[in-house]
Every structure is written in structure tokens, then in C-alpha cells.
Design an enzyme around this catalytic site. Sequence first.
Site, PDB file in Angstrom:
ATOM      1  N   ASN A 107       0.856  -1.189   0.000  1.00  0.00           N
ATOM      2  CA  ASN A 107       0.000   0.000   0.000  1.00  0.00           C
ATOM      3  C   ASN A 107       0.895   1.243   0.000  1.00  0.00           C
ATOM      4  O   ASN A 107       1.484   1.583   1.022  1.00  0.00           O
ATOM      5  CB  ASN A 107      -0.892  -0.031   1.250  1.00  0.00           C
ATOM      6  CG  ASN A 107      -1.682   1.253   1.437  1.00  0.00           C
ATOM      7  OD1 ASN A 107      -1.835   2.048   0.505  1.00  0.00           O
ATOM      8  ND2 ASN A 107      -2.187   1.481   2.642  1.00  0.00           N
ATOM      9  N   TRP A 108       0.956   1.901  -1.143  1.00  0.00           N
ATOM     10  CA  TRP A 108       1.852   3.060  -1.269  1.00  0.00           C
ATOM     11  C   TRP A 108       1.307   4.300  -0.566  1.00  0.00           C
ATOM     12  O   TRP A 108       2.012   5.295  -0.448  1.00  0.00           O
ATOM     13  CB  TRP A 108       2.077   3.406  -2.743  1.00  0.00           C
ATOM     14  CG  TRP A 108       2.857   2.386  -3.517  1.00  0.00           C
ATOM     15  CD1 TRP A 108       3.336   1.186  -3.054  1.00  0.00           C
ATOM     16  CD2 TRP A 108       3.255   2.490  -4.881  1.00  0.00           C
ATOM     17  NE1 TRP A 108       4.006   0.551  -4.062  1.00  0.00           N
ATOM     18  CE2 TRP A 108       3.970   1.313  -5.197  1.00  0.00           C
ATOM     19  CE3 TRP A 108       3.062   3.454  -5.878  1.00  0.00           C
ATOM     20  CZ2 TRP A 108       4.500   1.091  -6.470  1.00  0.00           C
ATOM     21  CZ3 TRP A 108       3.590   3.225  -7.139  1.00  0.00           C
ATOM     22  CH2 TRP A 108       4.304   2.056  -7.426  1.00  0.00           C
ATOM     23  N   LYS A 109       0.037   4.268  -0.178  1.00  0.00           N
ATOM     24  CA  LYS A 109      -0.618   5.480   0.365  1.00  0.00           C
ATOM     25  C   LYS A 109      -0.426   6.632  -0.643  1.00  0.00           C
ATOM     26  O   LYS A 109      -0.453   6.377  -1.842  1.00  0.00           O
ATOM     27  CB  LYS A 109      -0.078   5.795   1.755  1.00  0.00           C
ATOM     28  CG  LYS A 109      -0.116   4.580   2.668  1.00  0.00           C
ATOM     29  CD  LYS A 109       0.172   4.882   4.091  1.00  0.00           C
ATOM     30  CE  LYS A 109       0.104   3.586   4.899  1.00  0.00           C
ATOM     31  NZ  LYS A 109       0.211   3.797   6.320  1.00  0.00           N
ATOM     32  N   HIS A 123      -9.429   1.709   6.004  1.00  0.00           N
ATOM     33  CA  HIS A 123      -8.078   1.941   6.550  1.00  0.00           C
ATOM     34  C   HIS A 123      -8.174   2.992   7.657  1.00  0.00           C
ATOM     35  O   HIS A 123      -8.967   3.938   7.572  1.00  0.00           O
ATOM     36  CB  HIS A 123      -7.138   2.409   5.439  1.00  0.00           C
ATOM     37  CG  HIS A 123      -5.702   2.391   5.854  1.00  0.00           C
ATOM     38  ND1 HIS A 123      -5.164   3.376   6.650  1.00  0.00           N
ATOM     39  CD2 HIS A 123      -4.711   1.501   5.615  1.00  0.00           C
ATOM     40  CE1 HIS A 123      -3.885   3.078   6.877  1.00  0.00           C
ATOM     41  NE2 HIS A 123      -3.586   1.954   6.258  1.00  0.00           N
ATOM     42  N   GLU A 129      -6.434   5.430   8.306  1.00  0.00           N
ATOM     43  CA  GLU A 129      -6.241   6.818   7.841  1.00  0.00           C
ATOM     44  C   GLU A 129      -7.518   7.373   7.220  1.00  0.00           C
ATOM     45  O   GLU A 129      -7.784   8.573   7.305  1.00  0.00           O
ATOM     46  CB  GLU A 129      -5.057   6.858   6.856  1.00  0.00           C
ATOM     47  CG  GLU A 129      -3.733   6.661   7.595  1.00  0.00           C
ATOM     48  CD  GLU A 129      -2.624   6.034   6.762  1.00  0.00           C
ATOM     49  OE1 GLU A 129      -2.738   5.994   5.526  1.00  0.00           O
ATOM     50  OE2 GLU A 129      -1.634   5.576   7.375  1.00  0.00           O
ATOM     51  N   GLY A 180       3.026   2.952  10.663  1.00  0.00           N
ATOM     52  CA  GLY A 180       3.960   4.049  10.407  1.00  0.00           C
ATOM     53  C   GLY A 180       4.825   4.426  11.595  1.00  0.00           C
ATOM     54  O   GLY A 180       5.499   5.451  11.567  1.00  0.00           O
ATOM     55  N   SER A 240       3.908  -1.470  10.235  1.00  0.00           N
ATOM     56  CA  SER A 240       5.373  -1.521  10.343  1.00  0.00           C
ATOM     57  C   SER A 240       5.968  -2.883   9.992  1.00  0.00           C
ATOM     58  O   SER A 240       6.980  -3.291  10.558  1.00  0.00           O
ATOM     59  CB  SER A 240       5.820  -1.063  11.741  1.00  0.00           C
ATOM     60  OG  SER A 240       5.472   0.299  11.946  1.00  0.00           O
ATOM     61  N   GLY A 297       2.934  -0.947   4.268  1.00  0.00           N
ATOM     62  CA  GLY A 297       2.928   0.465   3.856  1.00  0.00           C
ATOM     63  C   GLY A 297       4.315   0.904   3.434  1.00  0.00           C
ATOM     64  O   GLY A 297       4.773   0.609   2.331  1.00  0.00           O
TER      65      GLY A 297
HETATM   66  P1  PGA Z   1       3.144   0.842   7.533  1.00  0.00           P
HETATM   67  O1  PGA Z   1       1.637   1.025   7.009  1.00  0.00           O
HETATM   68  O2  PGA Z   1       3.636  -0.477   6.995  1.00  0.00           O
HETATM   69  O3  PGA Z   1       3.881   2.019   6.943  1.00  0.00           O
HETATM   70  O4  PGA Z   1       3.084   0.853   9.004  1.00  0.00           O
HETATM   71  C1  PGA Z   1       0.750  -0.063   6.976  1.00  0.00           C
HETATM   72  C2  PGA Z   1      -0.612   0.402   6.517  1.00  0.00           C
HETATM   73  O5  PGA Z   1      -1.062   1.467   6.941  1.00  0.00           O
HETATM   74  O6  PGA Z   1      -1.271  -0.280   5.714  1.00  0.00           O
END
Ligand code: PGA
Length: 274
Positions: A36-38, A120, A122, A195, A234, A255
Amino acid sequence: MAEMKKGPLSAFTRSPNKAANVLPIPPARQRLVIGNWKMHGDLDLCLETVSVLADVVTPQVGLVLCPPAPYLGEIRRLAQGTRLDMSAQNVAELSGGERTGEWSARMLAEVGCRYAIVGHSERRRHHLECDQLTAAKAQACLNAGITPVVCIGESQLERDNLLTEHILGRQLRHLVQIPGWREVVVAYEPVWAIGTGHAATPDEAQAAHAFIRACLAQTDPVAAAQISVLYGGSVNEHNAAALFAMPDVDGALVGRASLSPQALSRIYTAALRS
Ligand code: PGA
């Protein structure tokens, strides 16, 4: 996760010795690694990622690229003829209408998405998306032939207050109200791990995944045994193998580490070996 109750979980793991006395061993669950590149990446990353990963992916474990929506077409073009799959990061709950800035699941299916992330943290935090909306988005995906990846997970504050089970239970209660819930992929993404560089330990992830499966089993034990439950938060090339070794962890939603095609490739390889 000390506060979790021990549910009837042993019947639903992939471990044959645990399953043998209780229920038939369920068919192997779909294992997946999703990058997931966001809101990161560019056309160069599309090219580099597909170049590095196209030859790595096998039928045993799915590998799904989830770029920002403007790059879906480019990923589709580059990944044509490979086993790479594509996901959107979001989707509307509606099939169409006057909703500037939104897109439907049918549109995602038309441009080659096999998955869409819904709920998600976010989206929940910055766009105030709730459990009902997440469930409606999941059903919209299923109606269009797309598999929703439904994200659930507790915040640090909720965890500190021993509310993890309560939060997961609430999020899942809304999910099982949609007719197609048996076809979804669930992603356990503790908000405190996203994150932060502090992933859940393998034991913490396993406890949460087992609890998720136990919750789903209250509605349908067979479906609960077969649903893929991914871990997210993470995940990196160093911790992936230990997480994937857990019996109820079926893959990862990655992510930051997915912005490095080499790191994503190593995470994928860890999933293949698990
Ligand atoms: P992260 O994000 O691996 O950067 O913690 C995971 C996600 O939000 O899908």
C-alpha cells in the site's frame, strides 16, 4: 495480548495437529502480500516495482500493488501478462452519481483491480469513515466482483484501556451484517503500529488474529476458518518472516516498506517460505 479470551481457535488454524480432533482441516487460506503506497510514489516507482516483482510472484502467494489511484492504469499496463494483482486504496459505497472525487467499485473492476482496501485507519481518522460506511464499501466491492480488504484495529489509547477486543468485536459486528462478508479479506492493523516502526510482536499479532477468527466463528465457523487475515503495521523485511510463521497470519498489508521494491520482494519471499 493478555486480555484476550481463549476462544475455540485451535480448530481453525492451519496446524494439522491442532485441528485434527475438532473439525476437518479447512482448505488453505489465500495468502497475500499487499503493498500500500498510500499517497507516495510516481511513474518511476511503478516501473521499478513491476520490473523487480514481476518475476518473483508465484501462484502460492498473491502479490498485490496498491498505488495511488492515478497510477492504477500505469500499473495495469506494466503488469499485463504477469501474476501481479492490483488494488485500490479506497472506493465509494455507491455505484455512481453526483459525487465529485469518488469512484465506484465497478470502475475499479473495469480497470483491472482485483482488490480494494476499505476502512483503513487513515480513512477513518482523516475522512471520518465509520464501521457502517466501511461495511457498505465492502459490499459495494463484492457486488462489482472485487475483494475488499477490510482494515480493523485499535488505537494506542484503546489498547492501553484494554479495549482491543471491544473495538475489534464492534468493527467485526458491522462487517458480518453484510451478506457477502464471507468473501472479504480482513487486515488487522493496530493503529499504534502503523507508520511507527513498532510492529506488533508475532505473539501479539497471533492473539489478535485468533480473536478475530473467534469473533467471525460466532456467525459462521467454516467461513471464519477460511477467511484470510493479514497483519499490517510496520511490517518490514526483518520482521515479516516471524509474523508469517504465526498460524493465523495469512500475509501482510505493507505500507512504507512497499516503497522499496527490493524490500517488498524480500517480504514476499518470506511469505512464500512460511
Ligand atoms: P506501515 O503502514 O507499513 O507504513 O506501518 C501499513 C498500513 O497502513 O497499511
